[in-house]
Design a protein around this motif. Structure first.
Motif, mmCIF file in Angstrom:
data_model
loop_
_atom_site.group_PDB
_atom_site.id
_atom_site.type_symbol
_atom_site.label_atom_id
_atom_site.label_comp_id
_atom_site.label_asym_id
_atom_site.label_seq_id
_atom_site.Cartn_x
_atom_site.Cartn_y
_atom_site.Cartn_z
ATOM 1 N N TYR A 1 80.268 36.738 28.283
ATOM 2 C CA TYR A 1 81.147 37.784 28.780
ATOM 3 C C TYR A 1 81.153 39.014 27.866
ATOM 4 O O TYR A 1 81.239 40.140 28.333
ATOM 5 C CB TYR A 1 82.569 37.266 28.923
ATOM 6 N N GLU A 2 81.062 38.780 26.565
ATOM 7 C CA GLU A 2 81.153 39.887 25.615
ATOM 8 C C GLU A 2 79.804 40.546 25.332
ATOM 9 O O GLU A 2 79.732 41.761 25.151
ATOM 10 C CB GLU A 2 81.747 39.388 24.295
ATOM 11 N N ALA B 1 81.598 31.756 17.664
ATOM 12 C CA ALA B 1 82.641 31.749 18.710
ATOM 13 C C ALA B 1 83.199 30.359 18.973
ATOM 14 O O ALA B 1 84.321 30.222 19.459
ATOM 15 C CB ALA B 1 82.077 32.336 20.001
ATOM 16 N N ASN C 1 82.279 32.790 26.301
ATOM 17 C CA ASN C 1 82.858 33.993 25.699
ATOM 18 C C ASN C 1 81.765 34.972 25.279
ATOM 19 O O ASN C 1 81.892 36.185 25.483
ATOM 20 C CB ASN C 1 83.741 33.629 24.511
#
Length: 195
Positions: free
Chosen positions: A16-17, A31, A13
């Motif tokens: 991706y962010e 996260a 995550n």
């Protein structure tokens, strides 16, 4: 789900962010709802965790590409290639963050030998699968070196298409356009060879 699996999900995550280089260990901990010590215990370092998460994401995407390849049952090779490239182009809509993280990781691999080794290993596994897509029935007499070259050629096209799609999606070729371009190249080679 244990800490290791939660760390992998959290790292993905974050990739991706935030991207590979902008992700901190604290980002991953937040996260994944784990702790800093878990990163060291399970992976040794933040970089090793991010690399594992990236490789896992690429392997999961590879399963999707395998499905596209298996669905490419057309007898004509160019139709199968067009189908493969079209599937790849469609994956950019859903997998753009993965591709951005991947391109960033490719650049980082120059200075991180462990990352380079894992990415190279992923490519080594991808080559035979891609070659099999092209070399089907009657390919028993094809050497391993030729299979490697075919897989490498297709990977080169996929990587180049990735970069084009990331930089300028509207100008990047479609699967149909790539297949037509390859047909023209083959025709030009055949014409030159017969002249």
């Amino acid at each position: 789900m244990g800490h290791r699996e939660r760390l992998l999900v959290g790292a993905r995550n974050c990739l991706y962010e935030r991207g590979y280089t902008r992700t901190t260990a604290r980002d991953i901990v937040a996260a994944s709802d784990t702790n800093l010590a878990s990163i060291g215990y399970h992976f040794g370092s933040k970089e090793a965790l991010l690399t594992a998460a990236l490789v896992q994401a690429f392997e999961e995407w590879g399963v999707e590409i395998d499905r596209v390849l298996r669905d490419g049952t057309q007898p004509d090779l160019m139709d199968r290639l067009e189908s493969m490239w079209t599937g790849l182009v469609e994956s950019f809509a859903t997998q753009r963050p993965l591709w951005v993280a991947g391109i960033e990781a490719f650049a980082l691999a120059e200075h991180r030998p462990e990352l380079r080794a894992q990415l190279a290993e992923s490519y080594a596994r991808a080559r035979p699968a891609l070659a099999t897509f092209v070399i089907r029935d009657g390919g028993e007499d094809v050497t391993d070196e030729t299979r490697k070259a075919v897989g490498s050629f297709l990977l080169a096209l996929m990587t180049g298409l990735t970069v084009q799609r990331l930089l300028d999606p509207k100008a990047a070729p479609s699967g149909e356009e790539l297949a037509e371009a390859l047909r023209l190249i083959i025709s030009a080679v055949n014409h030159t060879a017969s002249a």
